[in-house]
Design an enzyme around this catalytic site. Structure first.
Site, PDB file in Angstrom:
ATOM      1  N   ASP A 212     -25.623  40.572 -32.902  1.00 31.81           N
ATOM      2  CA  ASP A 212     -25.620  39.587 -31.833  1.00 31.81           C
ATOM      3  C   ASP A 212     -24.157  39.262 -31.507  1.00 31.81           C
ATOM      4  O   ASP A 212     -23.414  38.817 -32.384  1.00 31.81           O
ATOM      5  CB  ASP A 212     -26.377  38.327 -32.284  1.00 31.81           C
ATOM      6  CG  ASP A 212     -26.513  37.312 -31.162  1.00 31.81           C
ATOM      7  OD1 ASP A 212     -25.553  37.179 -30.366  1.00 31.81           O
ATOM      8  OD2 ASP A 212     -27.562  36.649 -31.076  1.00 31.81           O
ATOM      9  N   TYR A 237     -22.960  34.232 -20.314  1.00 30.48           N
ATOM     10  CA  TYR A 237     -22.542  32.948 -19.723  1.00 30.48           C
ATOM     11  C   TYR A 237     -21.557  32.186 -20.607  1.00 30.48           C
ATOM     12  O   TYR A 237     -21.125  31.110 -20.265  1.00 30.48           O
ATOM     13  CB  TYR A 237     -23.760  32.061 -19.412  1.00 30.48           C
ATOM     14  CG  TYR A 237     -24.727  31.879 -20.565  1.00 30.48           C
ATOM     15  CD1 TYR A 237     -24.472  30.952 -21.568  1.00 30.48           C
ATOM     16  CD2 TYR A 237     -25.874  32.652 -20.661  1.00 30.48           C
ATOM     17  CE1 TYR A 237     -25.347  30.792 -22.630  1.00 30.48           C
ATOM     18  CE2 TYR A 237     -26.753  32.504 -21.719  1.00 30.48           C
ATOM     19  CZ  TYR A 237     -26.487  31.569 -22.702  1.00 30.48           C
ATOM     20  OH  TYR A 237     -27.349  31.426 -23.758  1.00 30.48           O
ATOM     21  N   LYS A 238     -21.208  32.751 -21.772  1.00 30.17           N
ATOM     22  CA  LYS A 238     -20.251  32.079 -22.665  1.00 30.17           C
ATOM     23  C   LYS A 238     -18.841  32.547 -22.300  1.00 30.17           C
ATOM     24  O   LYS A 238     -18.346  32.161 -21.257  1.00 30.17           O
ATOM     25  CB  LYS A 238     -20.654  32.352 -24.107  1.00 30.17           C
ATOM     26  CG  LYS A 238     -21.982  31.640 -24.423  1.00 30.17           C
ATOM     27  CD  LYS A 238     -22.553  31.925 -25.784  1.00 30.17           C
ATOM     28  CE  LYS A 238     -23.828  31.096 -25.963  1.00 30.17           C
ATOM     29  NZ  LYS A 238     -24.611  31.491 -27.125  1.00 30.17           N
ATOM     30  N   ARG A 386     -17.251  21.251 -31.865  1.00 27.48           N
ATOM     31  CA  ARG A 386     -16.938  22.663 -31.720  1.00 27.48           C
ATOM     32  C   ARG A 386     -16.045  22.802 -30.497  1.00 27.48           C
ATOM     33  O   ARG A 386     -16.441  22.478 -29.388  1.00 27.48           O
ATOM     34  CB  ARG A 386     -18.243  23.433 -31.543  1.00 27.48           C
ATOM     35  CG  ARG A 386     -18.196  24.857 -32.010  1.00 27.48           C
ATOM     36  CD  ARG A 386     -19.560  25.495 -31.917  1.00 27.48           C
ATOM     37  NE  ARG A 386     -20.132  25.365 -30.591  1.00 27.48           N
ATOM     38  CZ  ARG A 386     -21.088  26.149 -30.110  1.00 27.48           C
ATOM     39  NH1 ARG A 386     -21.603  27.102 -30.863  1.00 27.48           N
ATOM     40  NH2 ARG A 386     -21.559  25.976 -28.902  1.00 27.48           N
TER      41      ARG A 386
HETATM   42  C1  LIG Z   1     -25.999  31.303 -27.189  1.00 29.83           C
HETATM   43  C2  LIG Z   1     -26.703  32.184 -28.154  1.00 29.83           C
HETATM   44  C3  LIG Z   1     -27.998  32.677 -27.857  1.00 29.83           C
HETATM   45  C4  LIG Z   1     -28.688  32.242 -26.597  1.00 29.83           C
HETATM   46  O1  LIG Z   1     -29.811  32.962 -26.243  1.00 29.83           O
HETATM   47  P1  LIG Z   1     -30.418  32.746 -24.768  1.00 29.83           P
HETATM   48  O2  LIG Z   1     -31.618  33.576 -24.717  1.00 29.83           O
HETATM   49  O3  LIG Z   1     -29.352  33.147 -23.800  1.00 29.83           O
HETATM   50  O4  LIG Z   1     -30.716  31.290 -24.604  1.00 29.83           O
HETATM   51  C5  LIG Z   1     -28.568  33.553 -28.777  1.00 29.83           C
HETATM   52  N1  LIG Z   1     -27.929  33.904 -29.925  1.00 29.83           N
HETATM   53  C6  LIG Z   1     -26.689  33.425 -30.227  1.00 29.83           C
HETATM   54  C7  LIG Z   1     -26.016  33.839 -31.491  1.00 29.83           C
HETATM   55  C8  LIG Z   1     -26.048  32.553 -29.354  1.00 29.83           C
HETATM   56  O5  LIG Z   1     -24.855  32.064 -29.657  1.00 29.83           O
END
Ligand SMILES: *Cc1c(COP(=O)(O)O)cnc(C)c1O
Length: 414
Positions: A212, A237-238, A386
């Site tokens: 991930d 989106y991050k 954070r």
């Molecule tokens: C932000 C994040 C997600 C978000 O998942 P969405 O399906 O986009 O809401 C998943 N896994 C990690 C490790 C994250 O930091």
């Protein structure tokens, strides 16, 4: 914002000014929309700021691509976009050669698709390795997938202040392991896991690995091909500034694509979608991991950020990211520790990603007060602030201002 930064010891305020003056990426900040009401934004790892270019791209998309080309745009550009943008992202951000990345779905759905595909490729292996400090959606999805596929999850309980170590994975790997799912950068502590080492160890046991990359993509060097990674997924989106609900990306190593099938077998992943045939035949290559109609509007902002990252270059971005987190830790040690703040992220920059978590027993109240002031970090229970430091949009002065406000707030009676 010198009046705010003045709440820091002078030496630290001056250091921020010096670091900005010597920052080769400083000019990139002007590429972003920076409203005056936001005094400091430290949440670029949750929702990156929009680019000015995105405003124009979206207007152009509505007026011309959609408004004028209408359905013809599917043939002219849109059908290829999830793979074309995936290739660009692979090149600029992920260390992935062309043909291995697609854009679509949410990260949650992408994780589901890739875990299911991986488990089907490892029949007869009953175990999945994961960790209790991973992001909730990763754990929830894995629980559901384990239940529906009759697998058992072997949970690692890592040190929350760091993250999953190679030895902890090795201790659980065996000929029973089908899949290892981990985050490259831990969403709380920012610890960078040993991606090549863990991937190698998993392969020696015959298991597949799914990384991930949500908190890694756009902030740290991710070398998927060099690390011989099997599968990866992440948010756009991050640190990729794709905007709220921007679609995820998925990576499948070319060597595995032919043997993997994903469970959401929709028409857009079909070998010949417009034949409208009776049965599902997966497309060759990465297209088979697409399920439904690609999110063209949601991809548009990602195109701008990927282009900007490619221009700035990931090594320079990572260097600034390290400098930002080093500065935050120095301020924490020298100006905030006397108020009871502790650093809950690794001190070694080599294993620290693009954010820093600062703990304090009253951090929840402190963050609420910071938000009221227009200083926007993230709060992570039970007591973590954070600070997500997006290298192209965050200046050292902005960071200094935010930390000065935190110092004031913690000094005042909460
Ligand atoms: C932000 C994040 C997600 C978000 O998942 P969405 O399906 O986009 O809401 C998943 N896994 C990690 C490790 C994250 O930091």
């Amino acid at each position: 914002m010198p009046s705010d930064a003045a709440a820091l010891p002078r030496e630290l305020a001056e250091l921020a000014t010096e670091l900005d003056a010597g920052d080769p990426l400083a000019a990139y900040r002007d590429e972003f929309i920076l409203p005056a009401g936001v005094i400091a934004y430290l949440d670029g790892n949750s929702l990156g700021r929009p680019l000015k270019a995105t405003r124009e791209r979206l207007a152009h998309l509505v007026e011309h691509e959609w408004g004028e080309r209408l359905i013809r745009a599917w043939d002219e550009a849109w059908m290829d976009r999830p793979l074309a943008l995936g290739d660009q992202l692979g090149r600029a951000v992920l260390g992935a050669a062309a043909g291995q990345v697609m854009i679509g779905d949410s990260t949650t759905v992408m994780l589901y698709k890739l875990t299911r595909a991986a488990l089907e490729a490892r029949p007869g292996r009953a175990e999945i390795i994961a960790d209790t400090e991973n992001f909730p959606t990763d754990r929830y999805i894995l629980d559901a997938v384990a239940r529906e596929s009759g697998r058992v999850i072997r949970w690692i309980e890592p040190d929350p202040a760091s993250g999953v170590r190679l030895a902890e994975v090795e201790a659980l790997l065996s000929e029973r392991t089908a899949l290892v799912l981990l985050s490259h950068v831990a969403y709380k502590s920012a610890y960078i896991a040993d991606l090549p080492g863990i991937t190698r160890a998993a392969h020696e046991s015959g298991a597949l690995v799914l990384w991930d990359l949500c908190h890694a993509a756009g902030a740290v060097d991710v070398a998927l091909d060099a690390g011989d990674v099997d599968l990866a997924a992440g948010c756009s989106y991050k640190f990729l500034n794709g905007g709220p609900g921007a679609p995820a990306f998925g990576y499948v190593a070319a060597r595995l694509q032919g043997e993997l099938t994903q469970p959401i077998s929709g028409w857009m992943g079909h070998a010949d979608p417009f034949a409208m045939g009776p049965g599902y035949v997966p497309a060759a290559g990465m297209r088979r991991f697409i399920s439904g109609t690609p999110p063209i509007l949601g991809m548009a902002p990602v195109q701008d950020m990927v282009r900007l990252i490619e221009k700035a270059g990931l090594p320079a971005i990572r260097a600034k990211s390290v400098a930002l987190t080093e500065y935050a830790i120095r301020v924490a040690d020298e100006a905030l520790a006397p108020l009871g703040v502790t650093v809950a992220s690794p001190r070694d920059p080599a294993v620290r990603g693009g954010h820093v978590t600062l703990d304090h027993p009253r951090m929840k109240e402190a963050v609420a007060e910071l938000w009221r002031r227009g200083v926007i970090p993230d709060f992570r229970p039970p007591r973590g602030l954070r600070a997500g430091l997006s290298p192209l949009s965050t200046s050292f002065a902005e960071l200094a201002t935010a930390l000065a406000h935190l110092r004031q707030v913690l000094t005042a009676d909460l």
